[in-house]
Design a protein around this motif. Sequence first.
Motif, mmCIF file in Angstrom:
data_model
loop_
_atom_site.group_PDB
_atom_site.id
_atom_site.type_symbol
_atom_site.label_atom_id
_atom_site.label_comp_id
_atom_site.label_asym_id
_atom_site.label_seq_id
_atom_site.Cartn_x
_atom_site.Cartn_y
_atom_site.Cartn_z
ATOM 1 N N GLY A 106 0.802 -1.217 0.000
ATOM 2 C CA GLY A 106 0.000 0.000 0.000
ATOM 3 C C GLY A 106 0.837 1.270 0.000
ATOM 4 N N ILE A 107 2.107 1.161 -0.387
ATOM 5 C CA ILE A 107 3.001 2.318 -0.445
ATOM 6 C C ILE A 107 3.264 2.634 -1.909
ATOM 7 N N ASP A 108 2.909 3.843 -2.329
ATOM 8 C CA ASP A 108 3.012 4.239 -3.732
ATOM 9 C C ASP A 108 4.305 5.018 -3.982
ATOM 10 N N LEU A 109 5.219 4.412 -4.711
ATOM 11 C CA LEU A 109 6.467 5.092 -5.083
ATOM 12 C C LEU A 109 6.448 5.553 -6.542
ATOM 13 N N SER A 110 5.315 5.408 -7.211
ATOM 14 C CA SER A 110 5.267 5.677 -8.648
ATOM 15 C C SER A 110 5.554 7.141 -8.990
ATOM 16 N N ARG A 111 5.349 8.052 -8.055
ATOM 17 C CA ARG A 111 5.592 9.468 -8.335
ATOM 18 C C ARG A 111 6.937 9.963 -7.790
ATOM 19 N N GLU A 112 7.675 9.057 -7.130
ATOM 20 C CA GLU A 112 8.975 9.445 -6.578
ATOM 21 C C GLU A 112 10.006 9.597 -7.698
ATOM 22 N N ILE A 113 10.945 10.498 -7.480
ATOM 23 C CA ILE A 113 12.009 10.743 -8.449
ATOM 24 C C ILE A 113 13.345 10.601 -7.716
ATOM 25 N N PRO A 114 14.292 9.842 -8.285
ATOM 26 C CA PRO A 114 15.607 9.746 -7.650
ATOM 27 C C PRO A 114 16.223 11.133 -7.463
ATOM 28 N N LYS A 115 16.845 11.327 -6.297
ATOM 29 C CA LYS A 115 17.413 12.619 -5.948
ATOM 30 C C LYS A 115 18.924 12.518 -5.780
ATOM 31 N N LYS A 116 19.618 13.600 -6.104
ATOM 32 C CA LYS A 116 21.080 13.670 -5.984
ATOM 33 C C LYS A 116 21.474 13.896 -4.532
ATOM 34 N N LEU A 117 22.451 13.159 -4.074
ATOM 35 C CA LEU A 117 22.994 13.324 -2.730
ATOM 36 C C LEU A 117 23.675 14.681 -2.625
ATOM 37 N N THR A 118 23.340 15.442 -1.587
ATOM 38 C CA THR A 118 23.972 16.737 -1.360
ATOM 39 C C THR A 118 24.658 16.755 0.001
ATOM 40 N N THR A 119 25.642 17.601 0.112
ATOM 41 C CA THR A 119 26.333 17.782 1.380
ATOM 42 C C THR A 119 25.347 18.256 2.444
ATOM 43 N N ASP A 120 24.432 19.153 2.063
ATOM 44 C CA ASP A 120 23.437 19.671 3.016
ATOM 45 C C ASP A 120 22.583 18.554 3.600
ATOM 46 N N ALA A 121 22.196 17.589 2.769
ATOM 47 C CA ALA A 121 21.364 16.477 3.250
ATOM 48 C C ALA A 121 22.119 15.662 4.286
ATOM 49 N N VAL A 122 23.402 15.438 4.055
ATOM 50 C CA VAL A 122 24.206 14.675 5.009
ATOM 51 C C VAL A 122 24.386 15.476 6.297
ATOM 52 N N GLU A 123 24.663 16.773 6.156
ATOM 53 C CA GLU A 123 24.845 17.616 7.341
ATOM 54 C C GLU A 123 23.586 17.666 8.200
ATOM 55 N N ALA A 124 22.409 17.638 7.585
ATOM 56 C CA ALA A 124 21.146 17.744 8.322
ATOM 57 C C ALA A 124 20.775 16.453 9.035
ATOM 58 N N ALA A 125 21.323 15.323 8.578
ATOM 59 C CA ALA A 125 20.921 14.016 9.103
ATOM 60 C C ALA A 125 21.602 13.704 10.436
ATOM 61 N N ASP A 126 20.856 13.012 11.292
ATOM 62 C CA ASP A 126 21.425 12.470 12.530
ATOM 63 C C ASP A 126 22.039 11.102 12.267
ATOM 64 N N VAL A 127 21.377 10.330 11.395
ATOM 65 C CA VAL A 127 21.850 9.001 11.032
ATOM 66 C C VAL A 127 21.869 8.915 9.507
ATOM 67 N N VAL A 128 23.013 8.488 8.961
ATOM 68 C CA VAL A 128 23.159 8.290 7.521
ATOM 69 C C VAL A 128 23.347 6.791 7.302
ATOM 70 N N ILE A 129 22.443 6.208 6.520
ATOM 71 C CA ILE A 129 22.505 4.778 6.246
ATOM 72 C C ILE A 129 22.853 4.590 4.780
ATOM 73 N N THR A 130 24.029 4.017 4.553
ATOM 74 C CA THR A 130 24.482 3.797 3.185
ATOM 75 C C THR A 130 24.181 2.358 2.772
ATOM 76 N N MET A 131 23.952 2.201 1.483
ATOM 77 C CA MET A 131 23.603 0.898 0.921
ATOM 78 C C MET A 131 24.369 0.718 -0.378
ATOM 79 N N GLY A 132 25.641 0.421 -0.262
ATOM 80 C CA GLY A 132 26.427 0.130 -1.457
ATOM 81 C C GLY A 132 26.905 1.338 -2.222
ATOM 82 N N CYS A 133 27.046 2.510 -1.565
ATOM 83 C CA CYS A 133 27.542 3.666 -2.326
ATOM 84 C C CYS A 133 29.033 3.883 -2.122
ATOM 85 N N GLY A 134 29.669 3.018 -1.350
ATOM 86 C CA GLY A 134 31.118 3.072 -1.194
ATOM 87 C C GLY A 134 31.616 4.416 -0.707
ATOM 88 N N ASP A 135 32.638 4.938 -1.363
ATOM 89 C CA ASP A 135 33.271 6.187 -0.938
ATOM 90 C C ASP A 135 32.559 7.425 -1.463
#
Length: 135
Positions: free
Chosen positions: A58-87
């Motif tokens: 019941g979760i609709d992802l059809s309208r989601e668009i992949p987003k570019k990782l930004t430094t600001d997004a990492v700075e704002a996060a308390d927890v960053v969970i990576t999944m195969g993005c390496g360095d």
Amino acid sequence: MPRTPEILFVCVHNAGRSQMAAALLQHRAQGNVTVRSAGSDPAETINPAVVAVMSELGIDLSREIPKKLTTDAVEAADVVITMGCGDACPVFPGKRYLDWQLSDPAGQGVAAVREIRDEIDRRVQALLAELVPSS
């Protein structure tokens, strides 16, 4: 009132694993966390098999668009969970980093992607219980 924890899920294309994790955490947290996802090299669209297996819940992802990782997004996060993005993921002092080793759903059928989704869901529920113990 304590600040709402902010979680950032990152994978390479932001078309599969990170999208599923963000949607599952958003769904289960019911507003108790802020959730974002991004990719170091975002794809054009979300993986169709990912959209299909998430719609089963019941979760609709059809309208989601992949987003570019930004430094600001990492700075704002308390927890960053990576999944195969390496360095490709920037690392900042004081952030909590988790690396979830998960199969990449790219090119896999619905049955395989469903297994990846279920594993992500187990991890999301454990993370949520840790971040918001009352949920």
